[in-house]
Design an enzyme around this catalytic site. Structure first.
Site, mmCIF file in Angstrom:
data_model
loop_
_atom_site.group_PDB
_atom_site.id
_atom_site.type_symbol
_atom_site.label_atom_id
_atom_site.label_comp_id
_atom_site.label_asym_id
_atom_site.label_seq_id
_atom_site.Cartn_x
_atom_site.Cartn_y
_atom_site.Cartn_z
ATOM 1 N N GLU A 98 10.248 1.031 10.851
ATOM 2 C CA GLU A 98 11.075 2.212 11.072
ATOM 3 C C GLU A 98 10.128 3.360 11.350
ATOM 4 O O GLU A 98 9.262 3.677 10.530
ATOM 5 C CB GLU A 98 11.952 2.544 9.872
ATOM 6 C CG GLU A 98 12.844 3.749 10.142
ATOM 7 C CD GLU A 98 13.616 4.224 8.938
ATOM 8 O OE1 GLU A 98 13.246 5.292 8.401
ATOM 9 O OE2 GLU A 98 14.559 3.538 8.532
ATOM 10 N N LYS A 144 0.852 -1.184 0.000
ATOM 11 C CA LYS A 144 0.000 0.000 0.000
ATOM 12 C C LYS A 144 0.891 1.238 0.000
ATOM 13 O O LYS A 144 1.424 1.625 1.033
ATOM 14 C CB LYS A 144 -0.917 0.050 1.221
ATOM 15 C CG LYS A 144 -1.983 1.167 1.097
ATOM 16 C CD LYS A 144 -2.479 1.658 2.430
ATOM 17 C CE LYS A 144 -1.582 2.732 3.003
ATOM 18 N NZ LYS A 144 -1.599 3.990 2.198
ATOM 19 N N GLU A 160 8.986 15.470 16.639
ATOM 20 C CA GLU A 160 9.506 15.440 15.279
ATOM 21 C C GLU A 160 8.734 16.419 14.396
ATOM 22 O O GLU A 160 7.518 16.320 14.260
ATOM 23 C CB GLU A 160 9.398 14.025 14.707
ATOM 24 C CG GLU A 160 9.980 13.871 13.313
ATOM 25 C CD GLU A 160 9.890 12.453 12.794
ATOM 26 O OE1 GLU A 160 10.784 12.030 12.051
ATOM 27 O OE2 GLU A 160 8.913 11.747 13.134
ATOM 28 N N CYS A 199 13.024 10.601 7.943
ATOM 29 C CA CYS A 199 13.094 10.183 9.347
ATOM 30 C C CYS A 199 14.472 10.402 9.960
ATOM 31 O O CYS A 199 14.582 10.577 11.172
ATOM 32 C CB CYS A 199 12.710 8.704 9.462
ATOM 33 S SG CYS A 199 11.009 8.353 8.982
#
Length: 526
Positions: free
Chosen positions: A263, A190, A395, A297
């Protein structure tokens, strides 16, 4: 294959060709199925449409992939290797077109798009050449010397589910699928609805290279519906995304007792030591913080500088950031491109404005650039960020970094580790100093005199996160072995493990105990 793209809609023939890769979705009513438009961040214009999948589409995808996987798992590794080395060549042959696709969907600059294309080629070649070694049967000492023959085998999990974000649609959408496929699995993927065509063009190349057409299925749709259903049906799940979503999927996979690799987020620190080469620091800092418009990331979001060199680092870093050319298009001259959406621009702006309201000083950037495109935001450097502001701990996932003065490396390390994340960290220093700091940083990857590129590109070494930044690893042997089950095969020859029938069990047990003592003494038994 196809000619280069333009900043506009996808050519009708190419659009239909890619859409055909998802025609197993809503196959009985594809003409009237719900569709969603895909926008180009550079312009905000629609570049194409894809189908919106549901649970039935996911079930159909798994059915098709499982059927193809049974034959694929029996295919000799030499043939799988041949297919993927051909795919490697097709990726490099079509690299300009692939960069066009990535830029068109993500809005990133040309250099960041090139990184993705090269990553797929490097990862594919690595696993194509190493898969046979990693997956080959391995002999181990048996329970009894000579009479017990023991073998470790790796067998594919079955069909791997893959849920990937928009920021690196090739690296995260295809580089993770390559080892899963080489290990003998099928894949149901996906991609994010913002970047489906980058994934689909790569699947097109995989099929052109010889991959069975039904082995890798792509289902486009929402994370809640399609992603959730993939998690319910897969034999292993590979996920890249937020820590919050990772927790939800982790609970679901744990309930099913099915393997899961993820992750997740990061709040990545970079330390500058007073013995660092400051020319090297200033040359690399903009890339470490603002590659891919800061939407990765492993991007650096906080910098700790020893006080002896703090003023010089800040002054020169700000000058370098102000000199970064921003712009939309396929031209190589731009150092940074667009963000992905209006929503993301608002999120980044909120972080900066909150910090500013709490007393932070914005040294450069700090505003959207609608004159360049609808979703541009300037690379931003802040200092004096208050302890309680969200920018310090959460973040941002955008082109924003703060710099802070520290009295010593010990203090820098303490601040760097003071986070729930542990994905990436970096230190710029003399070699001995850098290695001393690196051993003390709690992150899955640590770069010395590099922001993140050297650790990521070292594909022979496993990479992943500590703490709330994930579990499992990609790259290296672990990056392919995680997609397999270990089978312990032991062949017992000539006599039973319980000893010859004519020898009393007590006598055999005493003999075995004596043998263990002698084995320890002479180091001849495992």
């Amino acid at each position: 294959m196809h000619s280069r793209l333009k900043l506009g809609v996808l050519p009708a023939e190419l659009h239909q060709q890619l859409l055909n890769l998802t025609t197993n979705m809503k196959s009985s009513s594809a003409d009237v199925a719900e569709r969603v438009s895909v926008d180009a961040p550079f312009t905000g214009e629609v570049i194409g449409e894809v189908l919106v999948g549901d649970a039935q589409d996911v079930s159909r995808a798994f059915q098709l992939s499982r059927g193809a996987q049974k034959l694929w798992a029996e295919m000799p590794m030499s043939e799988r290797k041949r297919i993927f080395l051909k795919f490697h060549d097709l990726v490099l042959k079509n690299r300009e077109l692939l960069m066009d696709f990535v830029q068109l969907e993500t809005g990133k600059n040309r250099a960041s798009a090139a990184d993705e294309v090269l990553d797929v080629a490097i990862t594919t070649r690595y696993y194509a050449n190493k898969a046979e070694k990693f997956l080959s049967d391995k002999k181990h000492p048996g329970a009894l010397p000579i009479v017990t023959k023991n073998m470790q085998q790796h067998v594919p999990k079955g069909v791997v589910g893959q849920i990937t974000p928009w920021n690196y649609p090739l690296t995260l959408g295809i580089s993770d699928a390559v080892p899963a496929l080489l290990a003998g699995n099928g894949v149901v993927a996906k991609p994010d609805l913002a970047t489906p065509f980058s994934c689909l063009i790569m699947v097109h190349l995989l099929i052109e290279a010889g991959l069975p057409a039904e082995l890798m299925q792509v289902v486009t749709g929402s994370g809640e519906v399609v992603g959730g259903e993939i998690a319910k049906q897969c034999d292993f799940l590979m996920f890249t995304g937020s820590t919050a979503t990772g927790r939800i999927l982790g609970r679901q996979m744990g309930e099913r007792l099915v393997g899961f690799s993820a992750e997740l987020g990061g709040k990545n620190p970079l330390i500058v030591s007073k013995d660092a080469d400051l020319d090297k620091v200033i040359a690399d800092l903009p890339h470490a913080c603002f590659s891919n418009s800061g939407q990765l990331c492993v991007s650096i979001e906080r910098i700790y500088v020893e006080e002896e060199v703090y003023d010089e680092v800040v002054t020169r870093f700000v000058e370098a950031v102000k000199a970064m050319p921003l712009g939309a298009g396929f031209d190589w001259k731009y150092a940074m491109g667009s963000l992905i959406s209006e929503t993301h621009v608002a999120r980044v702006s909120q972080f900066v404005e909150q910090a500013r309201a709490e007393g932070a000083n914005v040294l450069c950037g700090g505003k959207a650039r609608a004159d360049l495109g609808p979703y541009f935001y300037e690379p931003t450097v802040l200092v004096d960020v208050a302890e309680h502001t969200a920018l310090r701990t959460e973040e941002v996932f955008g082109p924003v970094v703060f710099v802070e003065k520290v009295a010593s490396l010990e203090q820098a390390i303490e601040k760097a580790n003071a986070t729930s994340y542990g994905l990436n960290a970096s230190v710029f220093a003399a070699s001995d100093t850098g290695n001393w700091v690196a051993r003390r940083l709690r992150a899955g990857a640590v770069g010395i005199n590099d922001g993140y590129a050297a650790t990521w590109a070292s594909v022979s070494t496993p990479s992943g996160g500590m703490k709330q930044s994930g579990l499992g690893r990609r790259h290296g042997a672990e990056g392919i072995l995680k997609y397999t089950e270990i089978k312990n095969v032991a062949e017992q020859r000539w006599i039973s493990m319980r000893g010859p029938a004519k020898i009393p069990r007590k006598v055999y047990s005493d003999t075995a105990a004596t043998a263990l003592k002698l084995g320890k003494m002479f180091k001849i038994l495992p």
